[in-house]
Every structure is written in structure tokens, then in C-alpha cells.
Design a protein around this motif. Structure first.
Motif, short mmCIF file in Angstrom:
data_model
loop_
_atom_site.label_atom_id
_atom_site.label_comp_id
_atom_site.label_asym_id
_atom_site.label_seq_id
_atom_site.Cartn_x
_atom_site.Cartn_y
_atom_site.Cartn_z
N ASP A 58 21.97 -56.14 41.05
CA ASP A 58 22.63 -55.87 39.76
C ASP A 58 23.66 -54.74 39.86
O ASP A 58 24.21 -54.30 38.84
N GLY A 59 23.91 -54.28 41.11
CA GLY A 59 24.94 -53.28 41.30
C GLY A 59 24.64 -51.92 40.71
O GLY A 59 25.54 -51.16 40.41
N VAL A 60 23.34 -51.62 40.55
CA VAL A 60 22.95 -50.34 39.96
C VAL A 60 22.22 -49.49 40.99
O VAL A 60 21.40 -50.00 41.75
N ALA A 61 22.55 -48.20 41.05
CA ALA A 61 21.82 -47.26 41.90
C ALA A 61 20.75 -46.56 41.07
O ALA A 61 21.02 -46.13 39.94
N ARG A 62 19.54 -46.51 41.61
CA ARG A 62 18.44 -45.90 40.86
C ARG A 62 17.69 -44.92 41.77
O ARG A 62 17.61 -45.13 42.98
N VAL A 63 17.14 -43.89 41.17
CA VAL A 63 16.28 -42.97 41.92
C VAL A 63 14.85 -43.49 41.82
O VAL A 63 14.29 -43.56 40.73
N VAL A 64 14.31 -43.91 42.94
CA VAL A 64 13.00 -44.58 42.95
C VAL A 64 12.12 -44.04 44.09
O VAL A 64 12.64 -43.51 45.08
N PRO A 65 10.80 -44.17 43.96
CA PRO A 65 9.93 -43.80 45.08
C PRO A 65 10.10 -44.81 46.22
O PRO A 65 10.25 -46.00 45.95
#
Ligand SMILES: [Zn+2]
Length: 329
Positions: A58-65
Motif C-alpha cells: 500500500d506504499g506506506v511506511a510504518r514503525v512496527v516491531p
């Protein structure tokens, strides 16, 4: 110097490459920490490791574990050592001097010197005598033939939890006043990642499959607080993709022999060969292939390997000794 130096023992030329896409879920809280953040007079926080991940879907950057490849690789090496020990095969952890470069060649420096002066086939003869743990996961001066990528979560499945506790102040010995919070990933988070390997004979793939299933079966866990009910993971059996290129049978889904002294042809009826001559397993076929390989390890390879390996280790020792003698002459 006449030595048996199988080509697969080197990393080039690439005779076989393997790509395994996997998904796993944590059945218990999962904690891969980034260390304590302690400040006097403040709560102690134990956060989980998080990274910014770009999701192409979806072209989104996320901060994830995330589960770093190094964490997973470390656990898998431990599993591999367990599997090897069960078959009476020597195995090394890779920690400090516990590795085959030191054990077979009396030290890293000597092996490094040998590598500078030796012919490639002589180096391969030494590496062929490595224990399977060092062969697969590497030693200080010989690269791993297995690469474990970072495992990243499906964003919709991620939930973080926090436990709060009261600890003992180590300075005063008082049991009150030190409050800490432990962050963890809630069970049911789905992580996906890729494992790749080069020049792995059938017996080494079987050993890897056995190691991975030891983790899946709950004999080993990932991350911290394992003794406190954290870190149990399980493979998602209906997902994944396995692609093997090189030493693949033409007409039936099977892997040909790569290491002539140990391997047998491994048939994988749940997989197929594609138009480029690669073996491809998908979905439930991946887990089926892993189970077949693991069974081959438990029976055939566990019996056959120790004797061949002992011969190779002795040959490797002699090559190292002869090279030392040659260097001094
Ligand atoms: Zn070793």
C-alpha cells in the motif's frame, strides 16, 4: 596434495540456490528487546525493537516491531546443534572460539594464512570437513551459506501490550519503588520473511528443515522472557513459497544428488518443476516439503552422515597440518 574437494563446499560457483518465504505467528507474547533504558528516579522501560518498514502493498511506511534475521538465525543454529547432537555429530555454537576454523585448523590466523596461500580446492577440502553447524551458519572467517532476512509483521495483526511490575532496587535492596514496564507483541501477530541459501546439498536442506520444525514444534522459542511464558512461535502451514534452482530433477518434482557421498534423490510430490527447471513448492506444499526433509534427516541422513563426516574432518585436519608443514619448509 591430493584432496577430495567437492565444489558444493565453496560458495562459488553457485550449484544450487534456495529461496524460502515463510510466515509465522507468535502463540505467546513475543519480546525482542533493545536493552534497558534506566534513568535514576524514573520508571524502567523495556521496549521492544521497532523499525520503520516500507510496505510495498500500500506504499506506506510504518514503525512496527520486527524479528531481526540475526535473532532467528541464532535460534535456528541452536536448533541445528540440538539435531546434530542427537545424531552423535559434533557441532559448534560459533560463539568465541567454538567453531571449526579453530577446532580443525588450530586457529583463525592459521586458516586465514592458509586461505591466502592455498588453492581453492584445498580450502574447499577443509570446509567440507566443517561440522554442519559451521558449514550452514558460518564461522569467523568462513561466510554463512544461509541468509536469514528480517521478519516483518502484517500491520493489521500487530498489537502491543505492556506488563507492569515492581522490582527490587539492587542498590538499596528494598523491594518497593522500582516500577518497570515490559513491552511485548501480543500473540497472533503474523511475521513474514525470507531465508536464502547457496550450495546446500540435500542432507543440509534436511538438517535445516529439521531445525525449523524444532522451532515450530515449540522446542525452542524466540526473544526474551522465554522462561516466563514468552516467545513460542508457529509456522503458518498454508503459506509460503520454496524455490530451488540447481540440481533439480527434470521430469518429476525432486532434488538430485549434490553431495555424492551423502545425498540421495529427494522426491517432493507436493511441489512442481517450472518452465525454467526450478523446483517450486507453494502454500501447504512448503510445509509438506519441510516435513519430508525433516523425516529424511531423522532417518537416512542421521545414520549416514556421521561416518562420512568423520572421514572428512580427519582429511581436513591433515590438509591443515600439511599446509603448516609446507609453509615452514
Ligand atoms: Zn563446527
Amino acid at each position: 596434495l591430493e584432496v577430495a574437494a567437492p565444489l558444493w563446499a565453496g560458495l562459488v560457483p553457485v550449484l544450487r540456490s534456495v529461496r524460502l518465504e515463510l510466515s509465522l505467528a507468535n502463540l505467546e507474547p513475543l519480546r525482542i528487546g533493545i536493552g534497558e533504558r534506566v534513568r535514576l528516579g524514573e520508571a524502567i522501560n523495556l521496549p521492544v525493537l521497532k523499525e520503520r518498514v516500507y510496505y510495498a502493498s500500500d506504499g506506506v511506511a510504518r514503525v512496527v516491531p520486527v524479528i531481526p534475521g540475526s535473532s532467528l538465525k541464532g535460534v535456528l543454529r541452536t536448533a541445528t546443534m540440538t539435531a546434530l547432537t542427537a545424531c552423535g555429530i559434533e557441532a559448534h555454537s560459533g560463539v568465541k572460539s567454538d567453531n571449526c576454523v579453530v577446532r580443525l585448523c588450530d586457529g583463525v590466523k592459521l586458516f586465514e594464512d592458509l586461505r591466502k596461500s592455498m588453492r581453492a580446492d584445498v580450502v574447499r577440502a577443509v570446509v567440507a570437513g566443517f561440522c554442519p553447524a559451521c558449514l550452514l551458519y558460518g564461522t569467523p572467517s568462513v561466510s554463512s551459506r544461509l541468509r536469514v532476512g528480517e521478519f516483518v509483521p502484517e500491520p493489521s495483526t500487530v498489537r502491543l501490550g505492556v506488563k507492569t511490575g515492581v522490582g527490587i532496587d539492587r542498590r538499596s535492596g528494598a523491594s518497593a519503588n522500582v516500577i518497570y514496564t515490559v513491552e511485548y507483541v501480543e500473540p497472533g501477530t503474523v511475521f513474514s520473511g525470507v531465508v536464502t541459501a547457496v550450495n546446500t546439498p540435500n542432507w543440509l536442506l534436511a538438517l535445516f528443515a529439521r531445525s525449523l520444525l524444532l522451532l515450530d514444534e515449540g522446542w525452542l522459542k524466540i526473544g526474551g522472557f522465554k522462561s516466563r511464558g514468552m516467545g513460542l512461535v508457529s509456522l503458518l502451514k498454508d503459506r509460503g513459497r520454496l524455490v530451488v534452482e540447481g540440481a533439480v530433477a527434470r521430469d518429476v518434482p525432486a532434488l538430485e544428488v549434490l553431495d555424492g557421498d551423502v545425498d540421495r534423490v529427494e522426491e517432493l510430490p507436493g511441489c512442481r518443476t517450472d518452465e525454467e527447471g526450478r523446483l517450486v513448492c507453494e502454500g501447504p506444499g512448503v510445509y509438506e516439503a519441510l516435513r519430508r526433509f525433516a523425516a529424511a534427516w531423522d532417518g537416512f541422513y542421521c545414520q549416514r552422515l556421521p561416518e562420512v563426516l568423520e572421514r572428512r574432518r580427519e582429511a581436513a585436519r591433515q590438509v591443515c597440518r600439511a599446509s603448516v608443514a609446507g609453509g615452514e619448509a
